[in-house]
Design a protein around this motif. Structure first.
Motif, PDB file in Angstrom:
ATOM      1  N   MET A   1      39.138  55.332  43.436  1.00 30.25           N
ATOM      2  CA  MET A   1      39.885  55.338  42.187  1.00 30.25           C
ATOM      3  C   MET A   1      39.086  56.064  41.127  1.00 30.25           C
ATOM      4  O   MET A   1      37.864  56.182  41.216  1.00 30.25           O
ATOM      5  CB  MET A   1      40.148  53.916  41.685  1.00 30.25           C
ATOM      6  N   GLU A   2      39.804  56.541  40.117  1.00 33.96           N
ATOM      7  CA  GLU A   2      39.166  57.145  38.956  1.00 33.96           C
ATOM      8  C   GLU A   2      39.843  56.614  37.704  1.00 33.96           C
ATOM      9  O   GLU A   2      41.075  56.549  37.625  1.00 33.96           O
ATOM     10  CB  GLU A   2      39.268  58.660  39.012  1.00 33.96           C
ATOM     11  N   LEU A   3      39.033  56.226  36.709  1.00 31.22           N
ATOM     12  CA  LEU A   3      39.579  55.730  35.450  1.00 31.22           C
ATOM     13  C   LEU A   3      39.772  56.887  34.492  1.00 31.22           C
ATOM     14  O   LEU A   3      38.839  57.622  34.188  1.00 31.22           O
ATOM     15  CB  LEU A   3      38.628  54.704  34.828  1.00 31.22           C
ATOM     16  N   ASP A   4      41.012  57.054  34.012  1.00 32.65           N
ATOM     17  CA  ASP A   4      41.339  58.054  33.000  1.00 32.65           C
ATOM     18  C   ASP A   4      41.364  57.335  31.655  1.00 32.65           C
ATOM     19  O   ASP A   4      42.300  56.580  31.362  1.00 32.65           O
ATOM     20  CB  ASP A   4      42.694  58.693  33.305  1.00 32.65           C
TER      21      ASP A   4
ATOM     22  N   GLN B   1      37.437  47.151  50.108  1.00 28.76           N
ATOM     23  CA  GLN B   1      36.351  48.035  49.727  1.00 28.76           C
ATOM     24  C   GLN B   1      36.903  48.959  48.644  1.00 28.76           C
ATOM     25  O   GLN B   1      37.949  49.578  48.833  1.00 28.76           O
ATOM     26  CB  GLN B   1      35.851  48.867  50.905  1.00 28.76           C
ATOM     27  N   VAL B   2      36.219  49.025  47.518  1.00 27.75           N
ATOM     28  CA  VAL B   2      36.721  49.777  46.371  1.00 27.75           C
ATOM     29  C   VAL B   2      35.634  50.712  45.867  1.00 27.75           C
ATOM     30  O   VAL B   2      34.496  50.295  45.669  1.00 27.75           O
ATOM     31  CB  VAL B   2      37.146  48.820  45.222  1.00 27.75           C
ATOM     32  N   ALA B   3      35.987  51.966  45.662  1.00 30.86           N
ATOM     33  CA  ALA B   3      35.088  52.925  45.011  1.00 30.86           C
ATOM     34  C   ALA B   3      35.768  53.400  43.737  1.00 30.86           C
ATOM     35  O   ALA B   3      36.903  53.892  43.780  1.00 30.86           O
ATOM     36  CB  ALA B   3      34.795  54.105  45.932  1.00 30.86           C
ATOM     37  N   LEU B   4      35.097  53.250  42.610  1.00 32.30           N
ATOM     38  CA  LEU B   4      35.666  53.589  41.309  1.00 32.30           C
ATOM     39  C   LEU B   4      34.742  54.551  40.581  1.00 32.30           C
ATOM     40  O   LEU B   4      33.542  54.293  40.463  1.00 32.30           O
ATOM     41  CB  LEU B   4      35.860  52.333  40.465  1.00 32.30           C
ATOM     42  N   THR B   5      35.322  55.642  40.074  1.00 28.68           N
ATOM     43  CA  THR B   5      34.583  56.608  39.265  1.00 28.68           C
ATOM     44  C   THR B   5      34.980  56.440  37.809  1.00 28.68           C
ATOM     45  O   THR B   5      36.168  56.426  37.485  1.00 28.68           O
ATOM     46  CB  THR B   5      34.865  58.045  39.726  1.00 28.68           C
TER      47      THR B   5
ATOM     48  N   VAL C   1      26.940  54.666  43.972  1.00 25.81           N
ATOM     49  CA  VAL C   1      26.806  55.645  45.056  1.00 25.81           C
ATOM     50  C   VAL C   1      26.684  57.070  44.538  1.00 25.81           C
ATOM     51  O   VAL C   1      26.335  57.980  45.296  1.00 25.81           O
ATOM     52  CB  VAL C   1      27.986  55.533  46.034  1.00 25.81           C
ATOM     53  N   HIS C   2      26.988  57.281  43.251  1.00 24.88           N
ATOM     54  CA  HIS C   2      26.843  58.624  42.674  1.00 24.88           C
ATOM     55  C   HIS C   2      26.719  58.499  41.167  1.00 24.88           C
ATOM     56  O   HIS C   2      27.383  57.671  40.551  1.00 24.88           O
ATOM     57  CB  HIS C   2      28.047  59.508  43.018  1.00 24.88           C
ATOM     58  N   GLU C   3      25.868  59.325  40.594  1.00 28.57           N
ATOM     59  CA  GLU C   3      25.719  59.323  39.146  1.00 28.57           C
ATOM     60  C   GLU C   3      25.224  60.688  38.698  1.00 28.57           C
ATOM     61  O   GLU C   3      24.290  61.250  39.278  1.00 28.57           O
ATOM     62  CB  GLU C   3      24.747  58.236  38.716  1.00 28.57           C
TER      63      GLU C   3
ATOM     64  N   VAL D   1      30.938  53.681  41.471  1.00 32.87           N
ATOM     65  CA  VAL D   1      30.478  52.375  41.937  1.00 32.87           C
ATOM     66  C   VAL D   1      31.325  51.961  43.138  1.00 32.87           C
ATOM     67  O   VAL D   1      32.541  52.185  43.155  1.00 32.87           O
ATOM     68  CB  VAL D   1      30.592  51.319  40.823  1.00 32.87           C
ATOM     69  N   ARG D   2      30.660  51.369  44.127  1.00 31.78           N
ATOM     70  CA  ARG D   2      31.393  50.884  45.300  1.00 31.78           C
ATOM     71  C   ARG D   2      31.189  49.376  45.431  1.00 31.78           C
ATOM     72  O   ARG D   2      30.077  48.879  45.341  1.00 31.78           O
ATOM     73  CB  ARG D   2      30.921  51.583  46.574  1.00 31.78           C
ATOM     74  N   TRP D   3      32.307  48.674  45.629  1.00 35.80           N
ATOM     75  CA  TRP D   3      32.290  47.229  45.837  1.00 35.80           C
ATOM     76  C   TRP D   3      32.799  46.915  47.238  1.00 35.80           C
ATOM     77  O   TRP D   3      33.661  47.614  47.774  1.00 35.80           O
ATOM     78  CB  TRP D   3      33.197  46.518  44.839  1.00 35.80           C
ATOM     79  N   ARG D   4      32.253  45.845  47.791  1.00 36.88           N
ATOM     80  CA  ARG D   4      32.712  45.401  49.106  1.00 36.88           C
ATOM     81  C   ARG D   4      32.686  43.881  49.160  1.00 36.88           C
ATOM     82  O   ARG D   4      31.740  43.251  48.694  1.00 36.88           O
ATOM     83  CB  ARG D   4      31.815  45.961  50.213  1.00 36.88           C
ATOM     84  N   SER D   5      33.746  43.305  49.740  1.00 38.60           N
ATOM     85  CA  SER D   5      33.817  41.867  49.949  1.00 38.60           C
ATOM     86  C   SER D   5      33.462  41.564  51.400  1.00 38.60           C
ATOM     87  O   SER D   5      33.987  42.202  52.316  1.00 38.60           O
ATOM     88  CB  SER D   5      35.219  41.342  49.631  1.00 38.60           C
TER      89      SER D   5
END
Length: 224
Positions: free
Chosen positions: A1-4, A164-168, A185-187, A194-198
């Motif tokens: 995902m990416e936040l606008d 599992q969620v990856a958000l930019t 995971v990237h900056e 950011v990556r989250w995992r349950s």
């Protein structure tokens, strides 16, 4: 995902791995679009309550489905349906999404589909599903959620799934999710991912995003 942060939307691609745990063949899946429950103004509330809840008058939340495809990228047919009235008293339109599978799924069989969607935060002090003073909060239903037919019979409960969620986000923001692990995971100078995992099935990964956020921990009775 990416936040606008200009449109206050999440732009996302969601792979969905599913299994037919029923005793009957399945040829379509049903998804709940909870953000569409806030797409229309509540006609049962006094307008003065909107003035206290929204920064610029009523501002909707919604989820738009851009495309649904199979693993090879071929589009799958979809149809929208209203939310059952026993779950919601207003904003019923497009509360459900039905996706036709590429073939009949027999009991025990598995499959995968990919959904591109866009979900919008409301501008207001609602405490959830909104952005207030640059802080974005959304706990449940920011994504299309696969649900069973029991929902149509009045048995409403969010199912658990392995997320599992990856958000930019812009590098000026911090992001936290309700998950067992969180890793950057990237900056770079402009963005951070950011990556989250349950580690176990959960009903959602709650999101909190904004400037100046930091994490703290406490220990109570030997529980951290």
């Amino acid at each position: 995902m990416e936040l606008d942060t200009d449109r206050h939307t999440l732009e996302a691609t969601q792979p969905v791995q599913y299994v037919n745990r029923s005793d009957e063949p399945v040829d379509e899946l049903m998804f709940l679009l909870m953000a569409n429950w806030g797409a229309e103004e509540n006609p049962y509330l006094h307008p003065a309550l909107d003035e206290a809840s929204y920064t610029r008058g009523f501002d909707p939340t919604w989820t738009q489905i851009v495309q649904v495809t199979d693993p090879e990228g071929s589009p799958l047919s979809t149809r929208a349906a209203p939310t059952p009235a026993f779950l919601q008293t207003y904003s019923l339109e497009n509360g459900l999404l039905y996706v036709s599978l590429p073939g009949t799924l027999m009991p025990g069989q598995r499959g995968t589909l990919h959904m591109r969607f866009r979900t919008k935060f409301a501008r207001g002090a609602l405490g959830d599903q909104c952005v207030t003073e640059g802080i974005y909060v959304w706990r449940f239903g920011w994504n299309p959620i696969a649900v069973s037919g029991d929902l149509l019979e009045g048995a409403f409960r969010l199912p658990s799934a392995e997320y599992q969620v990856a958000l930019t986000v812009p590098s000026s923001l911090n992001a936290f999710g309700g998950a067992d692990t969180q890793v950057v995971v990237h900056e770079d100078a402009d963005t951070m991912t950011v990556r989250w995992r349950s580690d176990r099935p959960v009903r959602s990964v709650p999101l909190v995003i904004g400037p100046g956020l930091r994490s703290v921990s406490i220990t109570v009775d030997d529980v951290r």
